[in-house]
Design an enzyme around this catalytic site. Structure first.
Site, mmCIF file in Angstrom:
data_model
loop_
_atom_site.group_PDB
_atom_site.id
_atom_site.type_symbol
_atom_site.label_atom_id
_atom_site.label_comp_id
_atom_site.label_asym_id
_atom_site.label_seq_id
_atom_site.Cartn_x
_atom_site.Cartn_y
_atom_site.Cartn_z
ATOM 1 N N CYS B 95 67.521 44.856 100.450
ATOM 2 C CA CYS B 95 67.615 44.090 101.527
ATOM 3 C C CYS B 95 69.130 43.639 101.549
ATOM 4 C CB CYS B 95 66.789 42.833 101.206
ATOM 5 S SG CYS B 95 66.746 41.805 102.833
ATOM 6 N N HIS B 219 61.182 44.784 100.313
ATOM 7 C CA HIS B 219 61.218 44.235 99.051
ATOM 8 C C HIS B 219 59.991 44.702 98.048
ATOM 9 C CE1 HIS B 219 64.181 41.039 99.804
ATOM 10 N NE2 HIS B 219 63.891 40.983 101.021
ATOM 11 N N GLU B 221 60.012 44.173 94.935
ATOM 12 C CA GLU B 221 59.699 43.133 94.094
ATOM 13 C C GLU B 221 58.710 42.021 94.543
ATOM 14 O OE1 GLU B 221 62.210 43.296 96.038
ATOM 15 O OE2 GLU B 221 62.882 41.131 96.250
#
Lengths: 980, 254
Positions: B95, B219, B221
């Site tokens: 990002c 993302h 994560e």
């Protein structure tokens, strides 16, 4: 200094979102002649004078390598000797006023220094070229449509290069206020003109104090007292003694009553919490009402803190700045509770006038509600997203009576180790101010927020507007978290500071005044880092500049703390010392500019008995259960209308602009199911190594407010509880927060309404076992119209929002709920799904058609029962339904799941009207039809099968007694109104 | 000792904790280090095999997203990072970290014949939603070509654009820099919201010529545990878990 202007624009081939957004804003407000808007960003950089070609080379480097993107943008560079650029069309430039925080400029200066360029000054502006140039009548409105006069200068054309204004110089001069000789009218004048917003008896108390001291107060002392005694800081109305007369409270034997409250808050809301703690009911409360946020146990090692604030007045004047600093403020509340909680989620609730409000009926001093809503959404978005805190739950409520006083509620949840909750300032601790520098921004915010708005406030209180800088606050957060869990060289975990609080309303005056309340403090104001020269000592003391925290630091830890701050590029400065003298001594350049007795400051506020009255009958008309007989087609039409009412319509335009997942903790998100239906509440998993969670929901029931604020409060609390129950929250371990936004409370009836709402809070909290842990109030939310505008506003809405030339907000109580969740993997949403081809929706709810008839004990048991069924996996989907009836809820569930439903509306009984309000009900999908056997159902609680689910992957539809509408069509109706 | 990951911190970086956690969960040791420490001592990089620039709003994304941090990398750490990659180190930008890598000139890289950048989403707005993406690159240690991920995006400036626009897309595709693409649920080309920002070629992530520098807007994560997935895709998409991107990079050094 050589001034250089850089104009950065996207290259022609790329879309220009900023330009498109301005164009749509212009069209919204009736500027039709503009066909295209091209946006660019302007930077004005002052470079040290050097040889002209060298200076130009430097400027070229700046344009090429820093300001413009090499692929997508172009940069036009203009020096002082070059002609100003012209525009093909009407250029409009929006420059920040001198002194207003320009965050981009600060960052740009830092980036220039990374490139080895020492810029003398940087300012930024936005530029729009309108094509074709608007006609004169439209051009005249451009200033107001495109800029906010409070913080921005709107310039038509290209603004010539101007050096930044020199900050004013300041020479120290101690000023006293001659209060001792004033008569009553003089005292009132002083309170008004000095923006102290103190009542006469309060002014008299101050006068008497200084007569005893035989001296006049300094301006700083008087300001400090006014801030400490402001409604905003001390909540003097809610904490005052009140004599209530009028309609009896439920449970009273006679129809009228007279009750005396010694301290309304302590006798109702806080009392419920105290009693619940003693009875060991509800969640384990670790800190309630005394700190910046309420704290409940999360597990054996951690706790969660929750605070909800309002930032109404600043948002009315500058929606973007007001909302963003509202978010920043409530985050600092959480960071400043205990020894610092880590913020993990934000919430936001807005109450505004309908966005369709006629453009030509906006009174002076008011910003159009659509502009307000767009501005506050962007403010919440930019602050929360930048901080890296997900905004996970909220609501928007539209009512014409919020035209002059829009309400902006901002909430924040934090995670804190349980051994970091207690804090204690010790005499000898140094006072450290950390974070942003102090400027003239936000002066008088605390007193301003306690005042009534008028059509001239926009001008008088422009200085109360604050501009946030989320990155500064994020840096402060990073430092505070590391200092809280500091590891010494020998591996011991310790906290570098002994206490912390945020610098919010009232600035240093409030923060240090509160921290020193049990001891004392000596402050040296000339040590406070300033944004620019020229601030008077009293301005430094009361400035509400954002992003500052105040810490009490034992002397032996100061070096480590300051070094830590420096390593994170955060400014931290020792500005004084806490003492045990019970005095607050404030110095500027070695002169004492204020010396206050802390006992007088904190306990000297005169207590008055206020009179409150509520005369209408407490048993107001029950919610109508008259059945409207509608054909199935009419029912579908009414359903479409219900879904597209702005209050019910999808808030995806807002939700999707918020990062609701940062932190990787969000389990139940604000939009659910493949069809993006509405979620009842959010669920977070605060710690990745534990399946325990928290559910966050809210309740707001202004529709019941005029009938009786007592039942309004009951409905709001019940809604908040239903919302957290719907996703899997445990109602037996739920805490709630109150936020009262009220019209003027010097009106007996309004105060009576407040008393009734508070009494209801006590009664429900006790019955449900749900403690209040924190709260805040915003009173005096009325707007006095310029007489010339009264007719205009009266005729603009079918429900005339004015009363005697004023607009008062409805009694608005927001209840925010935080519930523990044992296992986030068992959470459910409002999106049903077929299980082996089977699926049904049932309406379960109280048999009563009005709150008055319902037993609170039974309601509590009902919510407990639904929560148990969800925990046991017997309910697969749940959605709250209440004032709008159950059919809207079913439609929303079908939209979420993108699934077909076949609804059979019963011919008789409570559910015969699919739109009839139900006081406390859920639509649920049971795992099997026998789920409701052997439970409390039947005993005052109904469970009725109302719809069958059917998977139709291609064209899901809702069938009602034979008539059909597609889910896609309903979704469009639901999404369209606020799809900006 | 196992694989060591440097997770970069800077003012406004705000996904460092969960990103470090994803690395730890994947068997690496992750240290979160402030950029000032690395500028003070660029040799720090040589203690690590992987450099990660997490998401956030570095320096407020003032001027443009990732611009100021990218500027810092380019001016203070250009050589150090170049050497790091030459020695076989991996760089991951998620990002805002991706935006930083683009601004610093590391992606798609100075040797890419078609210049590319990141700009504002077509909608003009920040957007948070879940998307599906498919790995395209075969030479990227983080990815296996053909695998799918269900992941959230959350950004305002995630649209990949290339010099010369659509006409240049075939030339850009031939460079092999498109590492990840947004796709529909069934793997077909993304349409509508399935490409959340209007990126050219539905590109969601880019690599450099070595494949060792990867930047992506979504993302991974935030998609490492089943409970973080939207309920309706939780049951059937656990194999699309974002954690595998981190695990694969760790295995690369095993």
């Amino acid at each position: 200094m050589g001034l250089w202007r850089f104009e950065v624009s996207s290259i022609g081939a790329e879309p220009d979102p900023a330009g498109l957004s301005v164009r749509s804003q212009l069209i919204d407000f009736g500027v039709q002649s503009v066909e295209q808007v091209r946006a660019s960003r302007v930077f004005v950089v002052g470079l040290p004078r050097s040889e002209p070609t060298k200076e130009r080379q430097t400027a070229d480097r700046i344009g090429r390598f820093l300001l413009a993107d090499p692929v997508a943008e172009t940069c036009r560079i203009t020096g002082e000797s070059d002609p100003l650029p012209t525009a093909n069309g009407q250029a409009v430039e929006i420059h920040l006023k001198p002194g207003v925080m320009d965050n981009v400029a600060l960052s740009t200066a830092a980036a220039l220094s990374d490139m080895g360029i020492a810029a003398i000054s940087v300012r930024t502006a936005r530029r729009f070229v309108l094509q074709p140039a608007p006609v004169a009548s439209e051009l005249a409105r451009i200033h107001r449509l495109m800029g906010n006069a409070c913080i921005e200068d709107v310039f038509l054309g290209t603004r010539p290069l101007m050096p930044p204004p020199e900050p004013p110089t300041y020479e120290y001069e101690l000023r006293h206020v001659a209060i001792r000789t004033l008569d009553d009218s003089g005292l009132i004048t002083l309170s008004t003109n000095g923006h102290l917003f103190l009542a006469l008896d309060e002014m008299r108390t101050i006068q008497a104090h200084y007569l005893r001291l035989d001296r006049g107060p300094t301006d700083l002392e008087l300001e400090t007292i006014a801030q400490t005694w402001s409604e905003h800081c001390v909540h003097k109305t809610l904490k005052s003694a009140i004599l209530y007369r009028g309609a009896a409270m439920p449970g009273d034997t006679s129809s009228t009553t007279e009750r005396r409250y010694d301290n309304l808050l302590k006798d109702t809301i806080a009392r419920a919490t105290d009693e619940l703690i003693r009875e060991k009911r509800g969640p384990q409360c670790l800190s309630v009402f005394k700190d910046n946020a309420g704290i409940i146990a999360f597990d054996d090692t951690h706790a969660v803190a929750f605070k909800v604030e309002t930032h109404n007045h600043p948002s009315a004047i500058e929606p973007y700045g007001g909302a963003s600093t509202g978010v920043g403020g409530v985050i600092r509340d959480v960071l400043g509770c205990g020894l610092g909680a880590q913020p993990i989620a934000n919430t936001d609730v807005f109450c505004v006038a309908p966005p369709s409000w006629p453009n030509d009926a906006v009174p002076k001093g008011v910003i159009h509600p659509k502009t307000v809503l767009k501005g506050v959404v962007c403010g919440v978005r930019d602050y929360g997203n930048r901080m890296g805190i997900p905004t996970v739950n909220g609501a928007v409520h539209f009512d014409a009576r919020y035209l002059g006083n829009p309400l902006v509620y901002c909430g924040c949840v934090g995670l804190i180790p349980r051994d970091r909750i207690e804090k204690q300032v010790n005499p000898g601790d140094l006072i450290v101010v950390m974070g942003g520098r102090t400027g003239r921004d936000g002066i008088h915010g605390a007193t301003f927020s306690s005042a009534e708005l008028t059509d001239t406030h926009e001008d008088e209180f422009a200085h109360a507007v604050q501009i946030g800088n989320a990155i500064e606050e994020k840096k402060v957060l990073d430092v505070v978290m590391q200092a809280r869990d500091w590891v010494t060289p020998d591996g011991k975990r310790m906290c570098l500071f002994s206490s912390i609080t945020d610098c919010g309303a009232g600035g240093l005056s409030s923060a240090i005044g509160e921290m020193a309340a049990d001891g004392g403090a000596e402050v040296e104001l000339d040590k406070v880092p300033l944004k620019y020269a020229g601030l008077r000592y009293d301005e430094i003391w009361i400035s509400e500049a954002q992003e500052r925290m105040v810490l009490a630091v034992p002397e032996e830890n100061v070096a480590a703390l300051l070094a830590l701050a420096t390593s994170e590029e955060v400014e931290a400065t020792v500005i004084g010392r806490f003492t045990d003298t019970n005095r607050l001594v404030i110095r500027y350049q070695n002169n004492v500019v204020g010396e206050l007795d802390l006992r007088f400051l904190h306990d000297g506020l005169p207590r008055t008995v206020r009179e409150a009255e509520w005369l209408s009958s407490p048993t107001a008309a029950p919610i109508s259960n008259q059945r409207e007989t509608l054909s199935p087609e009419k029912i579908l039409e009414k359903l479409r209308n219900r879904l597209s009412n702005p209050n019910a319509a999808s808030k995806h335009w807002i939700i999707r602009q918020y990062d609701h997942e940062v932190g990787a903790r969000t389990v139940v998100k604000p939009l659910v199911g493949p069809g993006n239906g509405p979620s009842d509440a959010a669920v977070l998993r605060p710690r990745p190594d534990s399946t325990r969670g928290i559910a966050l929901g809210c309740g707001l029931a202004t529709e019941a407010t005029e009938r009786d604020p007592y039942w309004m409060a009951v409905a709001a609390i019940d809604e908040a509880i239903r919302n957290v129950v719907c996703v899997g929250g445990d109602p037996s371990r739920t805490a709630i927060l109150d936020n009262f936004c009220w019209p003027r409370v010097d009106d007996k009836r309004n105060l009576g309404a407040l008393v009734r709402a508070c009494q209801a809070c006590y009664d429900v909290a006790k019955a449900y076992g749900v403690p209040f842990i924190s709260g805040k109030d915003s009173l005096n939310n009325e707007f006095s119209l310029d007489p010339a505008d009264i007719e205009l506003v009266r005729n603009a809405d079918k429900t005339d929002p004015t009363r005697n030339g004023r607009i008062a907000i409805p009694y608005t109580l927001l209840i925010s709920a935080i519930a523990l969740v044992d296992d986030v993997n068992r959470c459910i949403t409002s999106a049903p799904r077929l299980l082996n081809g089977y699926g049904e929706l049932w309406v379960v709810g109280m048999d009563n058609s009005s709150w008055q008839d319902a037993s609170m004990a039974k309601l509590a048991a009902f919510h407990r029962c639904i929560a148990d069924l969800i925990r046991e996996g017997r309910i697969l989907a749940a959605h709250d339904c209440s004032e709008g009836g159950y059919l809207s809820a079913i439609a929303e569930m079908a939209i979420a799941a993108n699934i077909s439903v076949d609804v059979s509306i019963p011919a008789e009984g409570l559910l015969a009207d699919p739109f009839g309000p139900l006081i406390s009900a859920y639509v649920v999908q049971p795992k099997s039809a026998d789920v409701f056997m052997n439970r409390a159902f039947g005993n005052g609680i109904h469970a009725c099968r109302i719809a069958k689910l059917d998977s139709d992957a291609f064209n899901p539809a809702i069938k009602i007694n034979g008539a059909t509408a597609t889910i896609a069509e309903l979704r469009r109706a639901w999404q369209a109104p606020l799809d900006w | 000792m196992g694989v060591r990951v440097l997770v970069l911190r800077a003012a406004g970086i705000n996904c460092d904790e969960e990103t470090a956690y994803a690395w730890e969960r994947s068997g690496a040791r992750a240290d979160r280090i402030h950029i000032r420490r690395i500028i003070e001592s660029p040799a720090t990089l040589s203690d690590y095999q992987i450099l990660t620039i997490p998401g956030g709003f570095s320096y407020g994304d003032d001027i443009a997203s990732g611009r100021i941090l990218g500027n810092q990398l380019a001016h203070h750490l250009g050589e150090a990072i170049g050497g790091f990659v030459d020695r076989g180190g991996l760089v991951l930008g998620i990002c805002n970290g991706f935006q930083v890598l683009v601004r610093a000139g590391l992606l798609p890289g100075a040797d890419c014949p078609v210049r590319a950048t990141l700009t504002h989403n077509d909608s003009g707005r920040y957007i948070d939603r879940w998307v599906r993406m498919r790995a395209e690159a075969a030479n990227c240690p983080f990815l296996e070509a053909g695998e799918f991920f269900d992941v959230p995006v959350a950004h305002g400036e995630g649209k990949i654009v290339i010099e010369g626009g659509a006409a240049n897309l075939p030339a850009f595709e031939r460079t092999g820099r498109i590492a990840l693409r947004y796709v529909a649920a069934d793997g077909a080309a993304a349409t509508g919201d399935e490409n959340p920002n209007g990126s050219i070629g539905n590109a969601a992530g880019l690599i450099d010529s070595t494949g060792r520098i990867l930047g992506l807007m979504p993302h991974p994560e935030r998609a490492m545990d089943a409970c973080l997935f939207p309920q309706h895709i939780r049951d059937n998409s656990i194999e699309t878990n974002g954690l595998k991107l981190f695990q694969r990079a760790v295995r690369h050094f095993a």
